[in-house]
Design a protein around this motif. Structure first.
Motif, PDB file in Angstrom:
ATOM      1  N   SER A 351      -0.422 -12.674   3.238  1.00  0.00           N
ATOM      2  CA  SER A 351      -1.237 -11.520   3.575  1.00  0.00           C
ATOM      3  C   SER A 351      -2.640 -11.717   3.008  1.00  0.00           C
ATOM      4  CB  SER A 351      -0.624 -10.240   2.989  1.00  0.00           C
ATOM      5  OG  SER A 351      -1.334  -9.098   3.394  1.00  0.00           O
ATOM      6  N   PRO A 352      -3.684 -11.448   3.774  1.00  0.00           N
ATOM      7  CA  PRO A 352      -3.650 -11.021   5.178  1.00  0.00           C
ATOM      8  C   PRO A 352      -2.937 -12.056   6.055  1.00  0.00           C
ATOM      9  CG  PRO A 352      -5.837 -10.677   4.261  1.00  0.00           C
ATOM     10  CD  PRO A 352      -5.068 -11.479   3.251  1.00  0.00           C
ATOM     11  N   ILE A 353      -2.204 -11.573   7.017  1.00  0.00           N
ATOM     12  CA  ILE A 353      -1.344 -12.420   7.829  1.00  0.00           C
ATOM     13  C   ILE A 353      -2.167 -13.326   8.751  1.00  0.00           C
ATOM     14  CG2 ILE A 353      -1.118 -10.783   9.749  1.00  0.00           C
ATOM     15  CD1 ILE A 353       1.872 -11.485   9.846  1.00  0.00           C
ATOM     16  N   GLY A 354      -1.673 -14.562   8.972  1.00  0.00           N
ATOM     17  CA  GLY A 354      -2.290 -15.467   9.942  1.00  0.00           C
ATOM     18  C   GLY A 354      -3.275 -16.445   9.340  1.00  0.00           C
ATOM     19  N   LEU A 355      -3.654 -17.436  10.138  1.00  0.00           N
ATOM     20  CA  LEU A 355      -4.679 -18.402   9.757  1.00  0.00           C
ATOM     21  C   LEU A 355      -6.056 -17.879  10.149  1.00  0.00           C
ATOM     22  CD1 LEU A 355      -3.097 -21.822  10.818  1.00  0.00           C
ATOM     23  CD2 LEU A 355      -2.960 -20.646   8.606  1.00  0.00           C
ATOM     24  N   ASP A 356      -7.060 -18.386   9.468  1.00  0.00           N
ATOM     25  CA  ASP A 356      -8.442 -17.971   9.741  1.00  0.00           C
ATOM     26  C   ASP A 356      -8.959 -18.694  10.981  1.00  0.00           C
ATOM     27  OD1 ASP A 356     -11.051 -17.164   9.757  1.00  0.00           O
ATOM     28  OD2 ASP A 356     -11.618 -18.150   7.880  1.00  0.00           O
ATOM     29  N   GLY A 358     -10.888 -16.805  13.131  1.00  0.00           N
ATOM     30  CA  GLY A 358     -11.933 -15.911  13.614  1.00  0.00           C
ATOM     31  C   GLY A 358     -11.421 -14.976  14.690  1.00  0.00           C
ATOM     32  N   ALA A 359     -10.113 -14.691  14.674  1.00  0.00           N
ATOM     33  CA  ALA A 359      -9.491 -13.900  15.733  1.00  0.00           C
ATOM     34  C   ALA A 359     -10.008 -12.466  15.742  1.00  0.00           C
ATOM     35  CB  ALA A 359      -7.979 -13.907  15.557  1.00  0.00           C
ATOM     36  N   ARG A 360     -10.134 -11.897  16.944  1.00  0.00           N
ATOM     37  CA  ARG A 360     -10.572 -10.515  17.107  1.00  0.00           C
ATOM     38  C   ARG A 360      -9.589  -9.709  17.950  1.00  0.00           C
ATOM     39  NH1 ARG A 360     -14.540  -8.863  13.539  1.00  0.00           N
ATOM     40  NH2 ARG A 360     -16.105 -10.519  13.291  1.00  0.00           N
ATOM     41  N   THR A 361      -9.206 -10.239  19.091  1.00  0.00           N
ATOM     42  CA  THR A 361      -8.353  -9.509  20.018  1.00  0.00           C
ATOM     43  C   THR A 361      -6.897  -9.581  19.563  1.00  0.00           C
ATOM     44  OG1 THR A 361      -7.878 -11.415  21.426  1.00  0.00           O
ATOM     45  CG2 THR A 361      -9.909 -10.179  21.885  1.00  0.00           C
ATOM     46  N   PRO A 362      -6.033  -8.711  20.092  1.00  0.00           N
ATOM     47  CA  PRO A 362      -4.606  -8.810  19.766  1.00  0.00           C
ATOM     48  C   PRO A 362      -4.016 -10.184  20.088  1.00  0.00           C
ATOM     49  CG  PRO A 362      -5.046  -6.678  20.752  1.00  0.00           C
ATOM     50  CD  PRO A 362      -6.323  -7.474  20.868  1.00  0.00           C
ATOM     51  N   GLU A 363      -4.440 -10.750  21.217  1.00  0.00           N
ATOM     52  CA  GLU A 363      -3.910 -12.062  21.601  1.00  0.00           C
ATOM     53  C   GLU A 363      -4.371 -13.146  20.630  1.00  0.00           C
ATOM     54  OE1 GLU A 363      -3.454  -9.280  24.723  1.00  0.00           O
ATOM     55  OE2 GLU A 363      -5.294  -9.879  23.687  1.00  0.00           O
ATOM     56  N   GLU A 364      -5.624 -13.109  20.235  1.00  0.00           N
ATOM     57  CA  GLU A 364      -6.128 -14.095  19.283  1.00  0.00           C
ATOM     58  C   GLU A 364      -5.456 -13.923  17.923  1.00  0.00           C
ATOM     59  OE1 GLU A 364     -10.650 -14.583  21.151  1.00  0.00           O
ATOM     60  OE2 GLU A 364     -10.297 -13.303  19.392  1.00  0.00           O
ATOM     61  N   THR A 365      -5.243 -12.682  17.521  1.00  0.00           N
ATOM     62  CA  THR A 365      -4.567 -12.425  16.248  1.00  0.00           C
ATOM     63  C   THR A 365      -3.120 -12.914  16.289  1.00  0.00           C
ATOM     64  OG1 THR A 365      -5.962 -10.486  15.866  1.00  0.00           O
ATOM     65  CG2 THR A 365      -3.922 -10.632  14.596  1.00  0.00           C
ATOM     66  N   ALA A 366      -2.455 -12.681  17.415  1.00  0.00           N
ATOM     67  CA  ALA A 366      -1.089 -13.178  17.559  1.00  0.00           C
ATOM     68  C   ALA A 366      -1.055 -14.700  17.470  1.00  0.00           C
ATOM     69  CB  ALA A 366      -0.501 -12.709  18.885  1.00  0.00           C
ATOM     70  N   LEU A 367      -2.051 -15.342  18.051  1.00  0.00           N
ATOM     71  CA  LEU A 367      -2.128 -16.801  17.976  1.00  0.00           C
ATOM     72  C   LEU A 367      -2.300 -17.259  16.534  1.00  0.00           C
ATOM     73  CD1 LEU A 367      -2.298 -19.547  19.389  1.00  0.00           C
ATOM     74  CD2 LEU A 367      -4.752 -19.154  19.668  1.00  0.00           C
ATOM     75  N   SER A 368      -3.131 -16.556  15.761  1.00  0.00           N
ATOM     76  CA  SER A 368      -3.352 -16.953  14.368  1.00  0.00           C
ATOM     77  C   SER A 368      -2.085 -16.766  13.544  1.00  0.00           C
ATOM     78  CB  SER A 368      -4.510 -16.157  13.759  1.00  0.00           C
ATOM     79  OG  SER A 368      -4.132 -14.833  13.434  1.00  0.00           O
ATOM     80  N   ILE A 369      -1.321 -15.710  13.825  1.00  0.00           N
ATOM     81  CA  ILE A 369      -0.063 -15.490  13.115  1.00  0.00           C
ATOM     82  C   ILE A 369       0.939 -16.583  13.477  1.00  0.00           C
ATOM     83  CG2 ILE A 369       1.902 -13.928  12.841  1.00  0.00           C
ATOM     84  CD1 ILE A 369      -0.060 -11.610  13.431  1.00  0.00           C
ATOM     85  N   ALA A 370       1.058 -16.866  14.774  1.00  0.00           N
ATOM     86  CA  ALA A 370       1.983 -17.908  15.218  1.00  0.00           C
ATOM     87  C   ALA A 370       1.610 -19.262  14.642  1.00  0.00           C
ATOM     88  CB  ALA A 370       2.001 -17.964  16.743  1.00  0.00           C
ATOM     89  N   ALA A 371       0.312 -19.552  14.567  1.00  0.00           N
ATOM     90  CA  ALA A 371      -0.133 -20.828  14.004  1.00  0.00           C
ATOM     91  C   ALA A 371       0.279 -20.944  12.540  1.00  0.00           C
ATOM     92  CB  ALA A 371      -1.647 -20.956  14.142  1.00  0.00           C
TER      93      ALA A 371
END
Length: 427
Positions: A351-356, A358-371
């Protein structure tokens, strides 16, 4: 081979003859891990992959040849760059590939069919095959199921056609089929296969000459097929909807849980396997998790997060991540310490969840979490590959190599820069 079980199961049901090529060992940098498979039927139809394209053409021809002559063959593909006409890997690695025919007259076909059917249904099962050893043992199959009971047709494990009438298999043995060398060998391999199945791993087991009961060392590939790992997403928000889609793409069985029925609806999460309306910590207390489960907490609301994370951080799961700003993270940690969560447990929290990214949208944030989930699972660093000097393909993940007996030699290949294909015909 079990990675293409659904297609192969259909081929078995249709009575097709086919040959399957399976990666059994890798050395150096290689695109696919042990268990990856390519199959060719008698009409020339191809499914699967063993190398990402480098040696598929040569493997295709080996499968066609195996269908014609009925022989099981072990081939080694090494590095190939200088010779334009050589068939090999350009990544510098080495892969050993077992090519086995599965024809109507193949004695292993019934057991192999049971294994493919179980894997296609999502049941836990492990298949063991000799990859190096006496020629008479090549092509034989031993199947272990997680429950140790009867198959769907009521055939108990071990009640299938025996390979050796002197060593009949019984339901008590907990396996179906066999390698045919000696009953003690089958029991030894079945035990090793069950251990790998329990861990959800695919790997090779080396059994020494005395332990093999056939006078020479054996190498056995054990392929495990287990139900999809679970991803539980807490918080029925728009970011959760995007994460559900990515989770399904990665092969997870995805559950969305939220205590608010107005938000937690199947209509809002059509891609989820389950949508649960329940307080998150209460659901987590009663549901099943294991060492492959990932927990994604997207609620960023203390009344949900604190009791949930207090429980989650004490479970033996693969990943626990929680959404929120850095300020939210610090305040959440303070609250968690107040309810008895220690530093060791807090260190598990992403936490904060995900890789950095630079995600903004829900889809980009989901990608950072999955990564981040993939990086944790595979041991990656989350850095750009460009300009780096570390291996692209990490050791680790759900593929292992075991030595079952201390006197066994190390037969796993090491990286080689010899051009072309190194062949070992095993009969």
């Amino acid at each position: 081979m079990l990675d293409i079980a659904e297609e192969l199961d259909r081929w078995v049901e249709q009575g097709r003859a086919f040959a399957v090529a399976t990666v059994v060992a890798v050395g150096g940098s290689a695109p696919r891990q042990p268990g990856a498979a390519l199959a060719v039927d008698s009409e020339g139809t191809v499914i699967g992959s063993v190398s990402g394209g480098c040696v598929e053409g040569a493997v295709y021809e080996l499968c066609r040849q195996a269908l014609d002559d009925g022989e099981t063959v072990l081939e080694r593909f090494g590095y190939s760059d200088d010779d334009a006409f050589a068939v090999g890997l350009t990544c510098g690695g080495v892969i050993d590939i077992l090519v086995a025919p599965v024809r109507a007259d193949s004695p292993a076909r019934p057991v192999l069919g049971s294994a493919l059917a179980a894997a296609a249904r999502g049941e836990a099962a492990a298949v063991a095959r000799v990859t190096e050893g006496p020629a008479e043992l090549m092509g034989r199959v031993l199947l272990v199921r997680a429950d140790g009971g009867a198959g769907p047709e009521g055939v108990a494990h071990g009640d299938g056609p025996p390979y050796d009438e002197e060593a009949p298999h019984t339901a008590a043995a907990g396996y179906e089929g066999g390698l045919g060398g000696h009953p003690d060998l089958d029991l030894t391999v079945a035990a090793e296969a069950r251990a790998l199945l329990d861990a959800g791993c695919t790997g090779t087991v080396v059994i020494g000459a005395r332990g093999s009961r056939c006078g020479e060392p054996l190498t056995v590939l054990v392929e495990s097929s287990v139900p999809p790992p679970r991803m539980i997403v807490f918080g029925a928000i728009d970011f959760a909807s995007a994460l559900v889609r990515v989770g399904k793409f990665l092969g997870y069985h995805v559950t969305v849980c939220d205590a608010r029925p107005v938000f937690a609806t199947p209509a809002r999460f059509p891609d989820a396997d389950e949508v649960v309306v329940e307080w998150p910590h209460e659901y987590l207390e009663r549901t099943g998790t294991d060492g492959r489960t990932v927990l994604c907490v997207l609620t960023h609301d203390a009344k949900f997060d604190v009791p949930l994370l207090r429980l989650a951080l004490r479970l033996p799961v693969a990943y626990v991540g929680a959404m929120g700003s850095r300020r939210t993270y610090l305040e959440r940690n303070r609250r968690l310490r107040e309810v008895g969560v220690g530093d060791v447990e807090l260190a598990r929290l992403r936490s904060p969840i995900g890789l950095d990214l630079g995600a903004r949208t829900p889809e980009e944030t989901a990608l950072s979490i999955a990564a981040e989930i993939v990086a944790v699972r595979r041991g990656g660093q989350g850095r750009s590959l460009a300009g780096g000097h570390t291996p692209i393909h990490h050791e680790g993940g759900p593929v292992v190599a075991l030595r079952a007996r201390p006197e066994a030699p190390d037969v796993l290949p090491t990286a080689s820069r010899s051009a072309g294909v190194l062949k070992r015909r095993t009969g």
